[in-house]
Design a protein around this motif. Structure first.
Motif, short mmCIF file in Angstrom:
data_model
loop_
_atom_site.label_atom_id
_atom_site.label_comp_id
_atom_site.label_asym_id
_atom_site.label_seq_id
_atom_site.Cartn_x
_atom_site.Cartn_y
_atom_site.Cartn_z
N ILE A 325 0.87 -1.35 -0.03
CA ILE A 325 0.31 0.00 0.02
C ILE A 325 0.75 1.22 0.19
O ILE A 325 2.05 1.19 0.39
N PHE A 326 0.18 2.45 -0.31
CA PHE A 326 0.92 3.52 -0.41
C PHE A 326 0.66 4.25 1.22
O PHE A 326 -0.51 4.48 1.27
N ASN A 327 1.56 4.65 1.99
CA ASN A 327 1.43 5.17 3.23
C ASN A 327 1.61 6.49 2.99
O ASN A 327 2.71 6.85 2.49
N PHE A 328 1.00 7.66 3.44
CA PHE A 328 1.20 9.02 3.09
C PHE A 328 2.18 9.89 4.25
O PHE A 328 2.12 10.89 4.05
N ASP A 329 2.59 8.86 5.10
CA ASP A 329 3.27 9.62 6.01
C ASP A 329 4.23 10.62 5.58
O ASP A 329 4.57 11.79 5.92
N ALA A 330 5.28 10.12 4.84
CA ALA A 330 6.42 10.70 4.22
C ALA A 330 5.93 11.72 3.40
O ALA A 330 6.58 12.97 3.49
N ILE A 331 5.04 11.32 2.41
CA ILE A 331 4.85 12.42 1.51
C ILE A 331 3.90 13.56 1.76
O ILE A 331 3.99 14.66 1.25
N ARG A 332 3.34 13.55 3.17
CA ARG A 332 2.76 14.67 3.84
C ARG A 332 3.26 15.07 4.95
O ARG A 332 2.78 15.89 5.61
N THR A 336 0.69 20.74 7.11
CA THR A 336 -0.29 20.78 8.12
C THR A 336 -1.58 20.89 7.85
O THR A 336 -2.12 21.93 7.18
N GLY A 337 -2.44 19.76 7.63
CA GLY A 337 -3.60 19.83 6.98
C GLY A 337 -3.33 20.07 5.64
O GLY A 337 -2.56 19.24 5.01
N ARG A 338 -3.98 21.29 4.87
CA ARG A 338 -3.87 21.35 3.50
C ARG A 338 -2.76 22.50 3.14
O ARG A 338 -2.55 23.06 2.14
N PHE A 368 7.94 6.70 -1.88
CA PHE A 368 7.80 7.41 -2.90
C PHE A 368 7.47 8.74 -2.36
O PHE A 368 7.30 8.80 -1.24
N LEU A 369 7.54 9.82 -3.06
CA LEU A 369 7.42 11.39 -2.57
C LEU A 369 6.83 12.09 -3.56
O LEU A 369 6.82 13.18 -3.32
#
Length: 602
Positions: A325-332, A336-338, A368-369
């Motif tokens: 799966i793609f976990n978005f912890d790194a890319i986000r 801070t929110g949007r 991925f980033l």
């Protein structure tokens, strides 16, 4: 005396039979484990995402298409990627650039024909690459045959393919255009694209659910007919020779049919509230049994709302759901929110360490980033100034291709393409931006200049500007007077033709990194260890597998750094550097701004 067993009788009949017995095929033995991992092709792959609308236009209409992709397969083969992920290519009204599908078995007319798709797929196979396609089955287009029928009447056979609910009484009690009292949405669920997630439909005086755009009604996966429709369309593409799927917002497929109001905490992070419905794992396991287990496929889920701790429940070997799966912890990590915030290196490093700790040899990861939903990687995590764009883009490629997990590159990453210099709302195409503009700027909640300034860092349209192929008009993307989305004006300096010809380019450096990863399994199956997690400028880690031992050193700052290695770390030789420098093998590394090095350890 015991009667003969069935096995004895069967053996006797086999001996007496006039023909030789047919021997059952012996299954091929599983390959030996590597550092505890079961080796598979999708773990060793390097994936390249193609956003077809922006990749290459072949017919001069300003829109990228499938023949355009086919014309650039040699470019991708030379880069060294071996899996192409194709964003939605299906028939669509394009309310959300193809993520609103009208017909899953038809190619979008703007992109070409099924014959064009078959030719592209054959070209990919001929070059010993594979293709995965987007599976978008949380929702369809409101123009899909199922929804067209569903909205006709409450007793239509397709009615429960979607979620329909009565509204709540409106305390104001104002009559609508038909003279009947108006109602409120069934609950307070918000849409990811602003406003309520419920749309009133006057044909039957009920609301339908849409977690995304109004034209993207959510499918009701609790209906077994819906699930079998999905499995059927998956088999259609796999039987064509497609090698798997990237599954769009797949954790959202199971809903609580009671649709209670979200609490204030849930409203603050409604993506998490929508994920992990009561039957999500049941449906993914059923999908695996009925489809994926019968093919040699790669599956990767866009895991909105799934925490790292929950990840093994989806990707664990014994779970029989998805591969990754793609976990978005790194890319986000820089949001801070949007809203955009500067990247913090210790925070980013801690995410990768935590992944290594939580995901064992039975749960594979992704790295991925960037992608079609996020801004350009060099403008977000690097430095896109003229001085440091090239070295920082190379540094980020070094990191992505040496970290633990299957790496995913997005089109243009290999060129160091940058964010677009947006000036006004007219510059944007994205429906998410347009809806947010209406909800926030036109209502006076956010000043327009502040809104646009933030989008320069965060907008999805940053990654959707057309590929920059050469220095000709429109970057060689199209011969049309105007492409569907404006080309970044820096295409005359940043383009594929110049980079392919330059041995020191980001493109050729990335190709060398991919070749290095393919040649050394330490970068695939090796252990990972961050040597200096608290350092605010240096990311330094090891990848080790038996006698293969490597050190990766990344200077995430524009200034020079003299970095002293721990006494336990002994360098043998320099394998690669993103700068054309001669490095002495010493215990102190004199790193230039945004310098990346890969060493072999003693």
């Amino acid at each position: 005396m015991k009667p003969p067993s069935l096995t004895t009788i069967a053996l006797a009949l086999a001996v007496l039979a006039p023909m030789a017995p047919v021997q059952a095929e012996t299954p091929a033995p599983a390959p030996a484990l590597i550092n505890g991992y079961q080796p598979t092709w999708w773990k060793e792959a390097v994936v390249y995402q193609v956003y077809p609308r922006s990749f290459k236009d072949s017919n001069g209409d300003g829109i990228g298409d499938i023949p355009g992709i086919t014309s650039k397969l040699d470019y991708l083969q030379k880069l060294g990627v071996n899996v192409i992920w194709l964003s939605p290519h299906y028939d669509s009204p394009n309310a959300d650039n193809g993520y609103d599908i009208r017909d899953y078995r038809k190619v979008m007319a703007e992109f070409g024909t099924m014959a064009d798709f078959d030719k592209m797929l054959a070209g990919i196979k001929q070059r010993h690459m594979r293709l995965i396609v987007d599976l978008v089955v949380n929702h369809t287009s409101d123009e899909h045959h199922w929804f067209v029928e569903s909205r006709k009447s409450k007793d239509n056979p397709y009615r429960d393919y979607y979620f329909w609910r009565d509204g709540k009484p409106d305390p104001a009690g104002k009559p609508g255009p038909d003279g009947k009292p108006t109602t409120l949405p069934p609950n307070n669920d918000p849409s990811f694209f602003s406003g309520s997630a419920w749309q009133f439909d006057p044909t039957t005086n009920q609301y339908y659910l849409h977690y995304f755009a109004v034209k993207q009604p959510d499918l009701n996966w609790d209906n077994p007919k819906v699930r079998e429709e999905v499995y059927s369309l998956m088999r259609f593409w796999l039987d064509k020779g497609v090698d798997g799927f990237r599954m769009d917002v797949i954790p959202l497929i199971s809903k609580n049919p009671a649709f209670p109001d979200l609490t204030p905490d849930q409203l603050h992070n409604y993506g998490n509230a929508y994920a992990n419905g009561p039957h999500m794992h049941d449906y993914l396991q059923e999908m695996n049994r009925n489809v994926m287990a019968k093919y040699d496929v790669m599956t990767v889920g866009e895991a909105l709302g799934i925490s790292l701790e929950q990840t093994p429940l989806i990707v664990g070997d014994n779970r029989h759901e998805l591969n990754m799966i793609f976990n978005f912890d790194a890319i986000r990590s820089n949001r801070t929110g949007r809203d955009f915030k500067p990247a913090d290196l210790p925070t980013l490093k801690a995410i990768y360490t935590r992944h290594a700790e939580v995901l064992d040899t039975h749960s594979w990861d992704t790295v991925f980033l960037s992608n079609h939903d996020n801004p350009r990687i060099v403008s977000t995590f690097g430095d896109d100034s003229p001085e440091f764009r090239v070295p920082s883009a190379k540094l980020l490629a070094t990191m992505l291709l040496t970290l633990r997990g299957t790496p995913f590159l997005y089109q243009g990453d290999e060129l160091g393409m940058t964010n677009y210099p947006f000036k006004s709302i007219a510059d944007f195409d994205d429906i998410e931006v347009k809806n947010a503009y209406k909800a926030n700027v036109l209502t006076g909640k956010i000043p327009e200049d502040v809104f646009i300034a933030n989008l320069r860092h965060t907008s999805r349209d940053n990654s959707r500007t057309p590929m920059q192929w050469d220095a000709s008009t429109n970057g060689g993307f199209t011969t049309a007077a105007k492409p569907w989305l404006a080309e970044n004006p820096n295409y005359t300096q940043i383009n594929a033709a110049a980079e392919v010809a330059d041995s020191n380019s980001i493109y050729n450096y990335t190709a060398k990194l991919i070749a290095l990863r393919r040649a050394h399994q330490a970068f695939v199956y090796g252990d990972y260890k961050d040597i200096d997690p608290d350092n605010k400028s240096i990311f330094i880690y090891t990848r080790t597998l038996g006698t293969e031992r490597y050190l990766v050193v990344l200077n995430f700052s524009p200034g020079p750094v003299a970095y002293t290695l721990p006494t336990s770390v002994k360098i043998n030789s320099l394998v690669m550097s993103n700068l054309d420098t001669t490095s002495l093998i010493t215990s102190t590394l004199n790193l230039a701004g945004w310098e990346a090095r890969i060493y072999k350890l003693q």
